[in-house]
Write a protein that holds these residues in place. Structure first.
Motif, PDB file in Angstrom:
ATOM      1  N   PHE A 135      24.312  31.427  36.570  1.00 43.23           N
ATOM      2  CA  PHE A 135      25.531  30.946  37.245  1.00 43.23           C
ATOM      3  C   PHE A 135      25.629  31.458  38.687  1.00 43.23           C
ATOM      4  O   PHE A 135      26.395  30.938  39.475  1.00 43.23           O
ATOM      5  CB  PHE A 135      26.785  31.403  36.486  1.00 43.23           C
ATOM      6  N   ARG A 136      24.886  32.523  38.974  1.00 41.22           N
ATOM      7  CA  ARG A 136      24.969  33.096  40.305  1.00 41.22           C
ATOM      8  C   ARG A 136      23.917  32.467  41.204  1.00 41.22           C
ATOM      9  O   ARG A 136      22.918  31.960  40.694  1.00 41.22           O
ATOM     10  CB  ARG A 136      24.749  34.619  40.220  1.00 41.22           C
ATOM     11  N   PRO A 137      24.091  32.480  42.514  1.00 39.56           N
ATOM     12  CA  PRO A 137      25.159  33.178  43.227  1.00 39.56           C
ATOM     13  C   PRO A 137      26.474  32.388  43.313  1.00 39.56           C
ATOM     14  O   PRO A 137      27.497  32.966  43.683  1.00 39.56           O
ATOM     15  CB  PRO A 137      24.576  33.372  44.633  1.00 39.56           C
ATOM     16  N   ARG A 150      45.767  35.158  44.301  1.00 39.29           N
ATOM     17  CA  ARG A 150      46.659  35.685  43.253  1.00 39.29           C
ATOM     18  C   ARG A 150      46.707  37.220  43.354  1.00 39.29           C
ATOM     19  O   ARG A 150      47.776  37.821  43.262  1.00 39.29           O
ATOM     20  CB  ARG A 150      46.141  35.234  41.881  1.00 39.29           C
ATOM     21  N   TYR A 151      45.562  37.847  43.576  1.00 39.55           N
ATOM     22  CA  TYR A 151      45.566  39.307  43.687  1.00 39.55           C
ATOM     23  C   TYR A 151      46.326  39.747  44.949  1.00 39.55           C
ATOM     24  O   TYR A 151      47.051  40.739  44.923  1.00 39.55           O
ATOM     25  CB  TYR A 151      44.132  39.851  43.690  1.00 39.55           C
ATOM     26  N   ASP A 152      46.132  39.002  46.044  1.00 35.89           N
ATOM     27  CA  ASP A 152      46.891  39.330  47.260  1.00 35.89           C
ATOM     28  C   ASP A 152      48.390  39.333  46.959  1.00 35.89           C
ATOM     29  O   ASP A 152      49.134  40.191  47.411  1.00 35.89           O
ATOM     30  CB  ASP A 152      46.619  38.288  48.357  1.00 35.89           C
ATOM     31  N   ILE A 179      36.353  48.086  36.556  1.00 33.88           N
ATOM     32  CA  ILE A 179      35.094  47.702  35.888  1.00 33.88           C
ATOM     33  C   ILE A 179      34.975  46.177  35.854  1.00 33.88           C
ATOM     34  O   ILE A 179      35.941  45.463  35.653  1.00 33.88           O
ATOM     35  CB  ILE A 179      34.981  48.315  34.479  1.00 33.88           C
ATOM     36  N   GLY A 180      33.751  45.693  36.091  1.00 36.83           N
ATOM     37  CA  GLY A 180      33.546  44.246  36.206  1.00 36.83           C
ATOM     38  C   GLY A 180      34.310  43.736  37.413  1.00 36.83           C
ATOM     39  O   GLY A 180      35.023  42.733  37.347  1.00 36.83           O
ATOM     40  N   CYS A 181      34.129  44.439  38.538  1.00 46.58           N
ATOM     41  CA  CYS A 181      35.015  44.233  39.705  1.00 46.58           C
ATOM     42  C   CYS A 181      34.707  42.952  40.473  1.00 46.58           C
ATOM     43  O   CYS A 181      35.457  42.583  41.367  1.00 46.58           O
ATOM     44  CB  CYS A 181      34.935  45.425  40.641  1.00 46.58           C
ATOM     45  N   TYR A 202      32.689  48.828  39.847  1.00 46.15           N
ATOM     46  CA  TYR A 202      31.400  48.679  39.160  1.00 46.15           C
ATOM     47  C   TYR A 202      31.203  47.227  38.732  1.00 46.15           C
ATOM     48  O   TYR A 202      32.128  46.610  38.170  1.00 46.15           O
ATOM     49  CB  TYR A 202      31.358  49.529  37.892  1.00 46.15           C
ATOM     50  N   ASP A 203      30.011  46.720  38.950  1.00 46.98           N
ATOM     51  CA  ASP A 203      29.674  45.393  38.434  1.00 46.98           C
ATOM     52  C   ASP A 203      28.151  45.330  38.296  1.00 46.98           C
ATOM     53  O   ASP A 203      27.426  46.031  39.023  1.00 46.98           O
ATOM     54  CB  ASP A 203      30.156  44.282  39.381  1.00 46.98           C
ATOM     55  N   ILE A 204      27.680  44.452  37.392  1.00 49.28           N
ATOM     56  CA  ILE A 204      26.226  44.289  37.263  1.00 49.28           C
ATOM     57  C   ILE A 204      25.659  43.371  38.348  1.00 49.28           C
ATOM     58  O   ILE A 204      24.451  43.320  38.532  1.00 49.28           O
ATOM     59  CB  ILE A 204      25.796  43.662  35.903  1.00 49.28           C
ATOM     60  N   ASP A 230      25.970  48.770  34.879  1.00 46.45           N
ATOM     61  CA  ASP A 230      26.375  48.192  33.602  1.00 46.45           C
ATOM     62  C   ASP A 230      27.493  49.093  33.058  1.00 46.45           C
ATOM     63  O   ASP A 230      27.282  50.305  32.866  1.00 46.45           O
ATOM     64  CB  ASP A 230      25.166  48.195  32.658  1.00 46.45           C
ATOM     65  N   VAL A 231      28.669  48.516  32.822  1.00 51.79           N
ATOM     66  CA  VAL A 231      29.823  49.375  32.513  1.00 51.79           C
ATOM     67  C   VAL A 231      29.823  49.924  31.086  1.00 51.79           C
ATOM     68  O   VAL A 231      30.759  50.631  30.699  1.00 51.79           O
ATOM     69  CB  VAL A 231      31.171  48.690  32.859  1.00 51.79           C
ATOM     70  N   THR A 232      28.767  49.673  30.332  1.00 51.78           N
ATOM     71  CA  THR A 232      28.609  50.473  29.099  1.00 51.78           C
ATOM     72  C   THR A 232      28.152  51.886  29.472  1.00 51.78           C
ATOM     73  O   THR A 232      28.073  52.755  28.624  1.00 51.78           O
ATOM     74  CB  THR A 232      27.564  49.856  28.135  1.00 51.78           C
ATOM     75  N   ALA A 245      40.593  46.734  34.491  1.00 53.37           N
ATOM     76  CA  ALA A 245      39.660  45.637  34.168  1.00 53.37           C
ATOM     77  C   ALA A 245      40.431  44.344  34.358  1.00 53.37           C
ATOM     78  O   ALA A 245      41.406  44.082  33.638  1.00 53.37           O
ATOM     79  CB  ALA A 245      39.160  45.752  32.737  1.00 53.37           C
ATOM     80  N   PHE A 246      40.034  43.583  35.350  1.00 58.52           N
ATOM     81  CA  PHE A 246      40.692  42.302  35.615  1.00 58.52           C
ATOM     82  C   PHE A 246      39.797  41.196  35.081  1.00 58.52           C
ATOM     83  O   PHE A 246      38.734  40.928  35.657  1.00 58.52           O
ATOM     84  CB  PHE A 246      40.941  42.135  37.130  1.00 58.52           C
ATOM     85  N   ASP A 247      40.185  40.623  33.964  1.00 59.67           N
ATOM     86  CA  ASP A 247      39.455  39.478  33.427  1.00 59.67           C
ATOM     87  C   ASP A 247      37.982  39.844  33.181  1.00 59.67           C
ATOM     88  O   ASP A 247      37.094  39.054  33.487  1.00 59.67           O
ATOM     89  CB  ASP A 247      39.567  38.331  34.464  1.00 59.67           C
TER      90      ASP A 247
HETATM   91  C1  LIG Z   1      35.204  36.979  35.029  1.00 59.30           C
HETATM   92  S1  LIG Z   1      34.465  38.031  36.176  1.00 59.30           S
HETATM   93  C2  LIG Z   1      35.870  38.906  36.847  1.00 59.30           C
HETATM   94  C3  LIG Z   1      35.574  39.511  38.199  1.00 59.30           C
HETATM   95  C4  LIG Z   1      36.764  40.208  38.863  1.00 59.30           C
HETATM   96  N1  LIG Z   1      37.286  41.304  38.093  1.00 59.30           N
HETATM   97  C5  LIG Z   1      37.854  39.203  39.174  1.00 59.30           C
HETATM   98  O1  LIG Z   1      38.924  39.285  38.564  1.00 59.30           O
HETATM   99  O2  LIG Z   1      37.637  38.352  40.039  1.00 59.30           O
HETATM  100  C6  LIG Z   1      33.720  39.261  35.152  1.00 59.30           C
HETATM  101  C7  LIG Z   1      32.835  40.223  35.914  1.00 59.30           C
HETATM  102  O3  LIG Z   1      32.321  41.208  35.001  1.00 59.30           O
HETATM  103  C8  LIG Z   1      30.985  41.487  35.356  1.00 59.30           C
HETATM  104  N2  LIG Z   1      30.291  42.054  34.193  1.00 59.30           N
HETATM  105  C9  LIG Z   1      30.014  41.459  33.021  1.00 59.30           C
HETATM  106  N3  LIG Z   1      29.385  42.318  32.205  1.00 59.30           N
HETATM  107  C10 LIG Z   1      29.249  43.482  32.871  1.00 59.30           C
HETATM  108  C11 LIG Z   1      28.685  44.754  32.570  1.00 59.30           C
HETATM  109  N4  LIG Z   1      28.160  45.016  31.377  1.00 59.30           N
HETATM  110  N5  LIG Z   1      28.714  45.703  33.511  1.00 59.30           N
HETATM  111  C12 LIG Z   1      29.272  45.484  34.719  1.00 59.30           C
HETATM  112  N6  LIG Z   1      29.831  44.300  35.066  1.00 59.30           N
HETATM  113  C13 LIG Z   1      29.829  43.320  34.154  1.00 59.30           C
HETATM  114  C14 LIG Z   1      30.436  40.158  35.809  1.00 59.30           C
HETATM  115  O4  LIG Z   1      29.295  40.312  36.619  1.00 59.30           O
HETATM  116  C15 LIG Z   1      31.633  39.571  36.558  1.00 59.30           C
HETATM  117  O5  LIG Z   1      31.606  39.873  37.921  1.00 59.30           O
END
Ligand SMILES: C[S@@+](CC[C@H](N)C(=O)[O-])C[C@H]1O[C@@H](n2cnc3c(N)ncnc32)[C@H](O)[C@@H]1O
Length: 353
Positions: A135-137, A150-152, A179-181, A202-204, A230-232, A245-247
């Motif tokens: 799906f990226r970039p 929305r965040y603003d 996390i998953g930023c 943090y994000d992958i 990886d946020v594990t 954690a936003f979404d």
């Molecule tokens: C739906 S997006 C949300 C991004 C952001 N928080 C936002 O609200 O716009 C989920 C994010 O989680 C990241 N993600 C998924 N699994 C992850 C992992 N194990 N470690 C770190 N990031 C992860 C994805 O790369 C993606 O950027």
């Protein structure tokens, strides 16, 4: 025995299907308007297709056909006498401007995910899924655009106040991880608002992390940093006072491991603030929720499949309150308060150990 078919119901359902396909096409038209600046041009006032095309610097023939779709689709009004198209102010409000209710950018998600239908169909047949990397970039920017305004509008004044006393602690200075930023806009907004706290995102995704760092630099922030992780594997020392954690939980490969790790990485009096989709875990309780089909659809096309691609839990977008509460409890969060977010799509979970 052959089943009797009710002709009236057939006609009604065929009409319903055509309505669905029409909505799909109109999503592409909204996406085009967003990408080309046509909504901004039209919001300046009524105009013929020539005038609106000129304002936007575009080819009239395309603009006229686009206006045809959006006029018959109920987005524009048309006056045949003057041949002028007009965007009612209420519609212009939802399609233009730098505010959280400008929904135009969300249309991109439909077009973006649509490109992956054939790969998801393969996964239906063969199992597995379509990984994030496919799906990226493009996903990085689509996700950023659909959340940024929305965040603003709501992050500081709407989401954070859900946790009692949190803003005072942020003002005093605490350690925060998001996390998953994604592109890190939430991290940067919080870092600007609370200069005595320190933030890490943090994000992958390397491309998303690079964008977060670039924005932090542009904003002159010395208390925000970003890391591909990886946020594990969130570091469990030194402890964080707040993890957000936003979404970003329901699409994890191993969400249970992530929630356990969040709990381990938090100080004893720390808070986990989870913003996630407002839904029930039971499909029957989501019937009648007008956005539920959109959410289940996003799940099939993205959130569930990216997890299943790595043999993951495949929770999906609509994991819902009941499953979320169970998983938070299993991750040792003994105190979970849940409420509606100030936007219509999300719930806020304020979790403490
Ligand atoms: C739906 S997006 C949300 C991004 C952001 N928080 C936002 O609200 O716009 C989920 C994010 O989680 C990241 N993600 C998924 N699994 C992850 C992992 N194990 N470690 C770190 N990031 C992860 C994805 O790369 C993606 O950027």
């Amino acid at each position: 025995m052959q089943q009797q078919i009710d002709g009236q119901r057939v006609r009604e359902f065929a009409g319903q299907l055509m309505g669905l396909y029409t909505g799909g096409m109109l999503s592409f038209m909204v996406d085009l308007g967003y990408k080309t600046g046509l909504f901004d041009a039209a919001a300046k006032g009524p105009g013929t297709s020539q005038e609106i095309a000129q304002r936007a610097g575009l080819t009239e023939r395309y603009v006229r056909e686009w206006l045809g779709a959006l006029t018959t689709g109920g987005v524009f009004d048309y006056d045949p006498a003057s041949r002028a198209y007009s965007l009612p102010p209420e519609h212009a409000f939802c399609l233009t401007g730098d505010h959280g209710l400008n929904l135009a950018s969300m249309s991109q998600m439909v077009a973006h995910l649509g490109k992956h239908v054939h790969k998801v169909a393969d996964a239906f047949k063969n199992g597995g899924g379509v990984p994030y990397s496919e799906f990226r970039p493009e996903f990085t920017d689509v996700m950023d655009a659909s959340g940024r305004r929305r965040y603003d509008a709501l992050l500081i004044s709407g989401y954070l106040p859900a946790a009692n006393g949190l803003q005072e602690r942020l003002r005093e200075g605490i350690r925060v991880a998001d996390i998953g930023c994604g592109t890190g806009h939430c991290v940067n907004l919080m870092a600007r608002e609370y200069p005595d706290s320190t933030f890490v995102g943090y994000d992958i995704a390397e491309d998303a992390i690079a964008k977060g760092s670039a924005e932090a630099k542009e904003m002159g922030l010395s208390n925000a940093r970003f890391e591909v992780l990886d946020v594990t594997k969130i570091p469990s020392e030194p402890k964080f006072d707040l993890i957000t954690a936003f979404d970003a939980i329901h699409d994890q490969v191993d969400p249970a491991a992530v929630l356990r790790r969040v709990s381990e990485a938090l100080a004893p009096d720390g808070t986990f603030l989870m913003i996630d989709i407002k839904a029930s875990s039971n499909v029957e309780e989501n019937v009648g929720n007008p956005v539920a089909p959109f959410l289940y659809g996003i799940s099939v096309m993205h959130c569930m499949t990216v997890s299943l691609a790595h043999d993951g839990a495949g929770l999906g977008t609509v994991w819902g309150e009941q499953v979320a509460r169970r998983m938070l409890s299993e991750a040792s969060f003994g105190d979970v308060e849940m409420g509606d977010a100030p936007d219509p799509l999300n719930s806020i979970y304020v979790c403490r150990k």
